[in-house]
Design an enzyme around this catalytic site. Structure first.
Site, short mmCIF file in Angstrom:
data_model
loop_
_atom_site.label_atom_id
_atom_site.label_comp_id
_atom_site.label_asym_id
_atom_site.label_seq_id
_atom_site.Cartn_x
_atom_site.Cartn_y
_atom_site.Cartn_z
N HIS A 12 7.16 4.95 -3.35
CA HIS A 12 6.72 4.30 -4.59
C HIS A 12 6.96 5.23 -5.78
CE1 HIS A 12 3.98 1.54 -2.06
NE2 HIS A 12 5.07 0.89 -2.43
N ALA A 13 7.58 4.67 -6.81
CA ALA A 13 8.10 5.47 -7.92
C ALA A 13 7.03 6.26 -8.66
CB ALA A 13 8.83 4.54 -8.89
N ARG A 14 5.92 5.60 -8.99
CA ARG A 14 4.94 6.21 -9.90
C ARG A 14 4.05 7.25 -9.23
NH1 ARG A 14 1.70 0.50 -10.35
NH2 ARG A 14 0.95 0.43 -8.20
N GLU A 15 4.13 7.37 -7.91
CA GLU A 15 3.24 8.27 -7.17
C GLU A 15 3.87 9.67 -7.14
OE1 GLU A 15 2.72 6.04 -3.51
OE2 GLU A 15 2.02 4.30 -4.63
N ARG B 297 6.62 0.92 -9.75
CA ARG B 297 6.32 1.12 -8.31
C ARG B 297 7.53 0.87 -7.40
NH1 ARG B 297 1.91 0.21 -4.35
NH2 ARG B 297 2.50 -1.35 -2.81
N ASN C 23 7.54 -0.52 0.45
CA ASN C 23 6.52 -0.44 1.50
C ASN C 23 6.00 -1.82 1.92
OD1 ASN C 23 5.42 1.52 3.20
ND2 ASN C 23 3.40 1.40 2.19
N ARG C 24 6.77 -2.86 1.58
CA ARG C 24 6.56 -4.20 2.14
C ARG C 24 7.87 -4.71 2.75
NH1 ARG C 24 2.60 -2.36 0.75
NH2 ARG C 24 0.84 -3.20 -0.46
N HIS D 287 1.86 9.01 -0.03
CA HIS D 287 1.67 8.13 -1.19
C HIS D 287 0.51 8.69 -2.02
CE1 HIS D 287 3.97 4.37 0.00
NE2 HIS D 287 4.04 5.08 1.11
N SER D 288 0.19 7.97 -3.09
CA SER D 288 -1.03 8.25 -3.84
C SER D 288 -1.48 6.94 -4.49
CB SER D 288 -0.80 9.32 -4.91
OG SER D 288 -0.13 8.80 -6.03
N TYR D 289 -2.72 6.78 -4.92
CA TYR D 289 -3.73 7.81 -4.85
C TYR D 289 -4.90 7.26 -4.04
CZ TYR D 289 -5.80 4.85 -8.49
OH TYR D 289 -6.31 3.77 -9.17
N TYR E 291 -6.51 -2.45 2.70
CA TYR E 291 -6.25 -3.90 2.64
C TYR E 291 -5.09 -4.20 3.58
CZ TYR E 291 -3.31 -1.61 -0.90
OH TYR E 291 -2.50 -0.73 -1.57
N GLU F 119 -2.63 8.89 1.60
CA GLU F 119 -2.81 8.67 0.16
C GLU F 119 -3.42 9.95 -0.41
OE1 GLU F 119 -2.00 5.90 -1.49
OE2 GLU F 119 -1.96 4.31 0.03
N1 ING Z 1 -0.84 2.22 -0.97
C1 ING Z 1 -0.21 1.63 0.19
C2 ING Z 1 0.59 0.40 -0.23
O1 ING Z 1 1.75 0.35 0.13
C3 ING Z 1 -0.63 0.95 2.53
C4 ING Z 1 -1.23 1.25 1.22
C5 ING Z 1 -0.51 1.90 3.50
C6 ING Z 1 -0.13 -0.31 2.80
C7 ING Z 1 0.10 1.62 4.70
C8 ING Z 1 0.49 -0.61 4.00
C9 ING Z 1 0.60 0.36 4.95
O2 ING Z 1 0.07 -0.49 -0.88
C10 ING Z 1 -0.15 2.72 -2.02
N2 ING Z 1 -0.86 3.39 -2.96
O3 ING Z 1 1.03 2.61 -2.12
ZN ZN Z 2 2.42 4.03 -2.51
#
Ligand code: ING
Ligand code: ZN
Length: 319
Positions: free
Chosen positions: A69-72, A124, A146-147, A207-209, A259, A282
């Site tokens: 993720h870019a902003r982290e 992001r 990350n999706r 990742h953060s945060y 979540y 995180e």
């Molecule tokens: N949090 C993660 C995100 O991608 C996460 C949380 C972790 C989701 C592992 C799925 C699997 O939303 C951040 N800050 O990016």
């Molecule tokens: Zn992230």
């Protein structure tokens, strides 16, 4: 001391500076470090991985990444701190660390990372333009990497709207950045001379945060059969962070603790690559500064990242 070299941990650095740092390490420590150009981002930037290994054939492979993720910004900073520590302090490290093959990708989303420096600090996703909206004609940019990984892709906690921050893309691994990582880890890149074993011992994504140590599953509120092993190592990592002067991170499965979110890299690493010890960490802070973590906090936060990593590697080594 690395006189003349620009990387330090008192400021956040741009992608090319980080790539130069990897190349420098490969040049100065050729018996320990190898750089792989594993592919290109959508905008054509290289994506680099540094392998740190003493060459022992019985070493277990461990993957570490940052900058999905870019902003982290603390994520690439902490991952380069870890690289520097592993290489510069190699002789002082434990047998576990010395007998591990580390594959480290500090900036998996260089287009987004650069965009967060040049144009939109809170960006992001990656930067691939999407189809114009049928009604408004608006073109939105970017997929949430990350999706976009291929285990239970799209199951829950994602958006199918390309204007949203959690847009999962048109299909699993639709993005060059996730594909490049998948293909390298699966070992089917022809220019990669020594292949990765198909099975990683551990996978750690920074990742953060929020200060969490998260393990699968992310796609729904269930835990894998061996979750007690992952929980034990996560709880030990929490204590190790406290011992280096850090705050008390929260450990748990990501869907339950944060979540549900499908298509995350840690779920894929565990389900498809067999990385038993698969984590998303995180880093700090707890929300006071959020993504805008002041650069004076890079060193302490990176020490916390390293402390957690050492515990996870040890757990993977012993199991
Ligand atoms: N949090 C993660 C995100 O991608 C996460 C949380 C972790 C989701 C592992 C799925 C699997 O939303 C951040 N800050 O990016
Ligand atoms: Zn992230």
């Amino acid at each position: 001391d690395r006189s003349g070299f620009r990387l330090n941990w008192v400021a956040y650095h741009r992608t090319t500076v980080i790539w130069d740092f990897l190349e420098y390490f490969a040049k100065v420590y050729p018996s320990l470090c190898t750089v792989y150009n594993i592919g290109q981002s959508y905008e054509g930037r290289p994506i680099k991985v540094l392998k740190i290994s003493n060459g022992n054939p019985t070493n277990k492979p461990v993957w570490i990444d940052g900058g999905i993720h870019a902003r982290e910004w603390i994520s690439p900073a902490a991952v380069t701190y870890i690289i520097n520590h592993l290489v510069a302090k190699f002789e002082e490290e434990s047998d576990y660390i010395q007998n591990t093959d580390f594959y480290v990708a500090p900036v998996l989303n260089p287009d987004g990372y650069e965009y967060s420096h040049s144009s939109d600090r809170l960006w992001r996703k990656n930067r691939r333009p999407q189809q114009p909206d049928l009604v408004t004609g608006r073109v939105c940019y970017g997929i949430d990497l990350n999706r976009n990984f291929g285990y239970k892709w799209g199951y829950d906690g994602v958006s199918h709207n390309s204007c949203h921050d959690t847009f999962c893309g048109k299909g699993p691994f639709s993005e060059p950045e996730t594909r490049v990582m998948r293909d390298f880890i699966k070992g089917n890149l022809s220019q990669t001379l020594d292949r990765l074993p198909k099975k990683l011992a551990a996978y750690v994504s920074f990742h953060s945060y929020g200060q969490y140590i998260l393990y699968p599953w992310g796609y729904m509120k269930v835990v894998p059969p061996d979750y007690l092993d992952l929980k034990l190592a996560a709880d030990q990592a929490v204590e190790a962070i406290v011992r280096v002067g850090g705050p008390r991170y929260t450990a748990g499965s990501s869907a339950v603790t944060l979540y549900p979110a499908a298509g995350g890299s840690d779920d894929w690493a565990k389900a498809a690559i067999g990385a038993k010890y698969s984590y998303t960490i995180e880093l700090g802070d707890n929300g006071r500064y959020g993504f805008l973590l002041p650069s004076k906090l890079i060193k302490q936060t990176s020490k916390e990242a390293l402390a957690a990593l050492r515990v996870i590697v040890e757990a993977a080594y012993l199991k």
